[in-house]
Design a protein around this motif. Structure first.
Motif, PDB file in Angstrom:
ATOM      1  N   PRO A  40       9.629  -0.569  -4.814  1.00 23.31           N
ATOM      2  CA  PRO A  40       8.446  -1.328  -5.263  1.00 23.31           C
ATOM      3  C   PRO A  40       8.768  -2.258  -6.432  1.00 23.31           C
ATOM      4  O   PRO A  40       8.290  -3.392  -6.465  1.00 23.31           O
ATOM      5  CB  PRO A  40       7.455  -0.226  -5.651  1.00 23.31           C
ATOM      6  CG  PRO A  40       7.846   0.938  -4.791  1.00 23.31           C
ATOM      7  CD  PRO A  40       9.345   0.876  -4.710  1.00 23.31           C
ATOM      8  N   LEU A  41       9.563  -1.791  -7.380  1.00 23.61           N
ATOM      9  CA  LEU A  41       9.946  -2.662  -8.490  1.00 23.61           C
ATOM     10  C   LEU A  41      10.744  -3.853  -7.990  1.00 23.61           C
ATOM     11  O   LEU A  41      10.488  -5.002  -8.382  1.00 23.61           O
ATOM     12  CB  LEU A  41      10.764  -1.879  -9.518  1.00 23.61           C
ATOM     13  CG  LEU A  41      11.408  -2.720 -10.629  1.00 23.61           C
ATOM     14  CD1 LEU A  41      10.353  -3.383 -11.490  1.00 23.61           C
ATOM     15  CD2 LEU A  41      12.346  -1.862 -11.482  1.00 23.61           C
ATOM     16  N   TYR A  69      10.925   3.304 -11.641  1.00 26.70           N
ATOM     17  CA  TYR A  69      10.226   3.959 -10.538  1.00 26.70           C
ATOM     18  C   TYR A  69       8.716   3.725 -10.520  1.00 26.70           C
ATOM     19  O   TYR A  69       8.073   4.010  -9.512  1.00 26.70           O
ATOM     20  CB  TYR A  69      10.471   5.469 -10.587  1.00 26.70           C
ATOM     21  CG  TYR A  69      11.923   5.877 -10.566  1.00 26.70           C
ATOM     22  CD1 TYR A  69      12.886   5.117  -9.901  1.00 26.70           C
ATOM     23  CD2 TYR A  69      12.343   7.028 -11.205  1.00 26.70           C
ATOM     24  CE1 TYR A  69      14.211   5.485  -9.884  1.00 26.70           C
ATOM     25  CE2 TYR A  69      13.671   7.420 -11.187  1.00 26.70           C
ATOM     26  CZ  TYR A  69      14.601   6.650 -10.527  1.00 26.70           C
ATOM     27  OH  TYR A  69      15.924   7.029 -10.515  1.00 26.70           O
ATOM     28  N   ASP A  70       8.129   3.247 -11.613  1.00 26.86           N
ATOM     29  CA  ASP A  70       6.661   3.156 -11.653  1.00 26.86           C
ATOM     30  C   ASP A  70       6.156   1.879 -12.309  1.00 26.86           C
ATOM     31  O   ASP A  70       5.069   1.857 -12.877  1.00 26.86           O
ATOM     32  CB  ASP A  70       6.063   4.380 -12.361  1.00 26.86           C
ATOM     33  CG  ASP A  70       6.585   4.569 -13.781  1.00 26.86           C
ATOM     34  OD1 ASP A  70       7.369   3.711 -14.241  1.00 26.86           O
ATOM     35  OD2 ASP A  70       6.208   5.564 -14.428  1.00 26.86           O
ATOM     36  N   VAL A  71       6.955   0.805 -12.244  1.00 25.83           N
ATOM     37  CA  VAL A  71       6.548  -0.478 -12.814  1.00 25.83           C
ATOM     38  C   VAL A  71       6.552  -1.535 -11.713  1.00 25.83           C
ATOM     39  O   VAL A  71       7.450  -1.572 -10.867  1.00 25.83           O
ATOM     40  CB  VAL A  71       7.484  -0.916 -13.961  1.00 25.83           C
ATOM     41  CG1 VAL A  71       7.224  -2.364 -14.361  1.00 25.83           C
ATOM     42  CG2 VAL A  71       7.289  -0.005 -15.177  1.00 25.83           C
ATOM     43  N   ALA A  78       1.882  -9.280 -17.408  1.00 28.30           N
ATOM     44  CA  ALA A  78       3.114  -9.598 -16.688  1.00 28.30           C
ATOM     45  C   ALA A  78       3.609  -8.416 -15.876  1.00 28.30           C
ATOM     46  O   ALA A  78       4.402  -8.589 -14.949  1.00 28.30           O
ATOM     47  CB  ALA A  78       4.196 -10.049 -17.665  1.00 28.30           C
ATOM     48  N   ALA A  79       3.155  -7.202 -16.205  1.00 31.91           N
ATOM     49  CA  ALA A  79       3.629  -6.009 -15.499  1.00 31.91           C
ATOM     50  C   ALA A  79       2.538  -4.957 -15.486  1.00 31.91           C
ATOM     51  O   ALA A  79       1.649  -4.935 -16.350  1.00 31.91           O
ATOM     52  CB  ALA A  79       4.894  -5.452 -16.163  1.00 31.91           C
ATOM     53  N   LEU A  80       2.603  -4.082 -14.509  1.00 35.53           N
ATOM     54  CA  LEU A  80       1.734  -2.905 -14.407  1.00 35.53           C
ATOM     55  C   LEU A  80       2.614  -1.670 -14.457  1.00 35.53           C
ATOM     56  O   LEU A  80       3.574  -1.546 -13.693  1.00 35.53           O
ATOM     57  CB  LEU A  80       0.947  -2.918 -13.096  1.00 35.53           C
ATOM     58  CG  LEU A  80       0.164  -1.647 -12.753  1.00 35.53           C
ATOM     59  CD1 LEU A  80      -0.994  -1.462 -13.730  1.00 35.53           C
ATOM     60  CD2 LEU A  80      -0.355  -1.692 -11.320  1.00 35.53           C
TER      61      LEU A  80
END
Length: 605
Positions: free
Chosen positions: A152-153, A210-212, A359-361
């Motif tokens: 996903p990243l 892994y989570d961004v 810019a990021a989640l």
């Protein structure tokens, strides 16, 4: 994509032809035909920087540099990554170039000697102001040991036009942050090794792997950093004070609820990050020894966030370390209501009615990961379709329809065998702990009437029950538990039951019911198990990148589940207070349960 008018753009060719990105005197294998490379039609101008140290080898998925120190030649490394990721991966640097083309423009010290230029390089973006050639560079960097969990990243970054440098792949470390060999203990030292190869004013964007999700191109990230004046480091923020909650009163006051440092997304100059590294090494030696201000001993587990929190609270003002309380750099989803963010028609992410999109989640915490995964699934460009489920295993019942990730999601409650294949796997858990498997959560009330599992012999080391088609040498016992989710990382044990297999029984093949009859699991609860008593055993597991498909069969449609654990299972009592599960890893456990529709007695009162 209107922002592409402001930067130099290099097109990918959807026809399948390879687009080579010029980098001074060398060339990189980016813009290949992999799915990631075809996500976007552009990449801002890339620069090839020299290899930062000997022994680092890099491959490419078509956009990003995937690097490892595994004792493999670059060809074998790329082949292994291709198998793990299920996509085309090739050497980052064209082997025919040898050592040619490596630009060495000076580092922040004399330590940047460079490695093997024929198998390694760094990717950086030229973010010089429009119409100028001021040599400004931005390097996006992340650490990951598990290749498959980075997709996903990588897909989101490719869509935003950001080329990542992902280091640490295949590192022999533990995903348990309480382990002395924790992967978290490698993240900061590996970043610190990178710094001498860079110029003092180079910008580094660091993100958790892994989570961004990244959603802004390089020049926007640079502008976000520049807008904070002379800041040396800009950290993202969150609403909770983690990992040391008692420090919340030490933080500066703020009108924003996002006032606590989060190290999952940060941007800073190489010089600023180097000063932070020197202060942390001088005071503690390394990440595992970092101590929160006011304490005399390190807190539980390894946490780079604890190290950076110490640096911010003790050196922040003097060293120009600032927090992103306006959420321009990133928004941390942990603690947010699930409907706080939505995709705008333009494709930008809008959160909390803030006009400027982050810019990021960052999906920090258990609830944050759920929110980010839901948003990723609903991405208007359908990017989630390019992130195939990475956990490879057989269906719990090979004759049944493939099980969904969350059971009972729909109008009808689930019925039949659910979970993962009850087959022997490569690894076992030996530590005393209580576990929650987030892939065995239910949206409808069910009754568990039978269980199959490949269990560890005597709680550790070897598979118990089914060697060569025969029964195990001893009795097998699984303490199956039902947990209610009560917050981010908080689980309350509701009930538990023992499942036993007599000597000679194969626990993989022989279904056994829980002691005392069917085990009820209400909607919104998850299954787990504990290893506390001498007879308890945990199901065997594999990392999600392992290929566990049947002979000639397709992998089952089960995502990479996060399994959490609590290291004091004897302290968790049914009906007691919620317990904080602070450890976790993405694993595929050998556990399958037979579910029948149940009645939620809570709704009858």
């Amino acid at each position: 994509l209107s922002a592409t008018a402001q930067v130099g753009c290099i097109p990918f060719h959807a026809s399948g032809a390879r687009s080579r990105v010029a980098t001074g005197r060398g060339r990189l294998n980016v813009g290949t035909t992999s799915g990631i490379a075809l996500v976007g039609a552009w990449l801002p101008s890339l620069l090839r920087l020299p290899c930062p140290w000997e022994g680092l080898r890099c491959c490419s998925d078509g956009v990003h540099a995937l690097c490892s120190e595994a004792p493999l030649d670059v060809g074998a490394l790329c082949h292994g990554l291709s198998r793990s990721l299920g996509e085309e991966v090739k050497p980052l640097v064209d082997p025919s170039l040898g050592a040619r083309g490596a630009e060495d423009r000076g580092g922040i010290s004399d330590g940047g000697t460079g490695g093997d230029a024929g198998s390694c390089a760094l990717l950086a973006h030229d973010v010089g102001s429009s119409g100028s050639n001021d040599g400004r560079r931005l390097l996006a960097w992340s650490f990951a040991s598990e290749p498959a969990l980075t997709r996903p990243l990588r897909v989101s970054a490719a869509a935003a036009g950001v080329a990542l440098n992902i280091h640490g792949l295949l590192a022999p470390c533990s995903t348990d942050r309480h382990s002395p060999q924790a992967c978290l203990g490698l993240k900061l030292p590996m970043l610190w090794r990178l710094l001498p190869a860079l110029r003092p004013q180079d910008t580094i964007l660091f993100v958790d792997a892994y989570d961004v999700l990244l959603m802004a191109p390089p020049h926007v990230i640079q502008q976000t950093f520049d807008a904070r004046g002379e800041a040396a480091i800009l950290f993202s923020t969150e609403q909770g004070c983690w990992p040391d909650e008692e420090l919340q009163d030490v933080y500066p006051s703020s009108s924003s609820p996002f006032r606590f440092l989060n190290s999952g997304v940060l941007v800073g100059t190489a010089e600023g990050l180097h000063r932070a590294a020197e202060a942390i090494r001088r005071s503690f030696g390394g990440p595992s020894e970092c101590i929160a201000p006011g304490r005399v001993e390190p807190g539980p587990g390894i946490s780079d966030q604890r190290c950076y929190t110490w640096y911010f609270l003790t050196h922040g003002q003097a060293q120009k370390v600032v927090l992103d309380d306006t959420l321009r750099l990133a928004i941390s989803a942990g603690g947010l209501p699930p409907d706080s963010c939505r995709w705008a028609a333009s494709g930008a992410l809008q959160c909390l009615d803030i006009l400027l999109a982050p810019a990021a989640l960052h999906g920090n915490g258990i609830d944050g990961k759920s929110t980010s995964e839901s948003l990723w699934t609903d991405h208007p460009a359908g990017l989630a379709a390019l992130t195939p489920l990475v956990a490879r295993c057989q269906a719990a019942d090979p004759a049944a329809t493939l099980s969904p990730l969350r059971f009972g999601h729909g109008a009808a409650p689930p019925r039949g065998w659910l979970g993962h294949a009850a087959i022997a796997r490569a690894r076992s858990d030996s530590a005393l702990a209580a576990f929650v498997d987030t892939s065995l959560c239910f949206d409808h009330t069910v009754r568990i009437t039978a269980v199959r599992a490949a269990l560890a012999e005597d709680g550790h080391r070897v598979a118990a029950a089914c060697g060569r088609g025969h029964g195990g040498r001893g009795q097998a016992r699984l303490t199956l538990q039902v947990y209610e989710v009560s917050g981010s990382g908080q689980f309350q044990l509701q009930r538990q039951a023992i499942v036993r297999w007599a000597q000679g029984m194969c626990s993989e093949l022989t279904p056994m019911g829980p002691d005392g009859g069917p085990l009820q699991v209400e909607a919104g609860m998850c299954l787990g198990w504990s290893v506390a008593a001498p007879g308890d055993a945990a199901p065997l597991y594999d990392e999600p990148s392992a290929s566990l498909g049947g002979d000639g069969g397709e992998p089952c449609a089960v995502g990479a589940p996060t399994v959490l654990w609590h290291r004091a299972p004897h302290a968790i009592a049914p009906g007691g207070p919620p317990a904080s599960f602070v450890g976790g890893a993405a694993r595929v456990y050998s556990l399958a349960v037979f579910a029948q529709p149940g009645i939620d007695v809570r709704g009858l009162w």
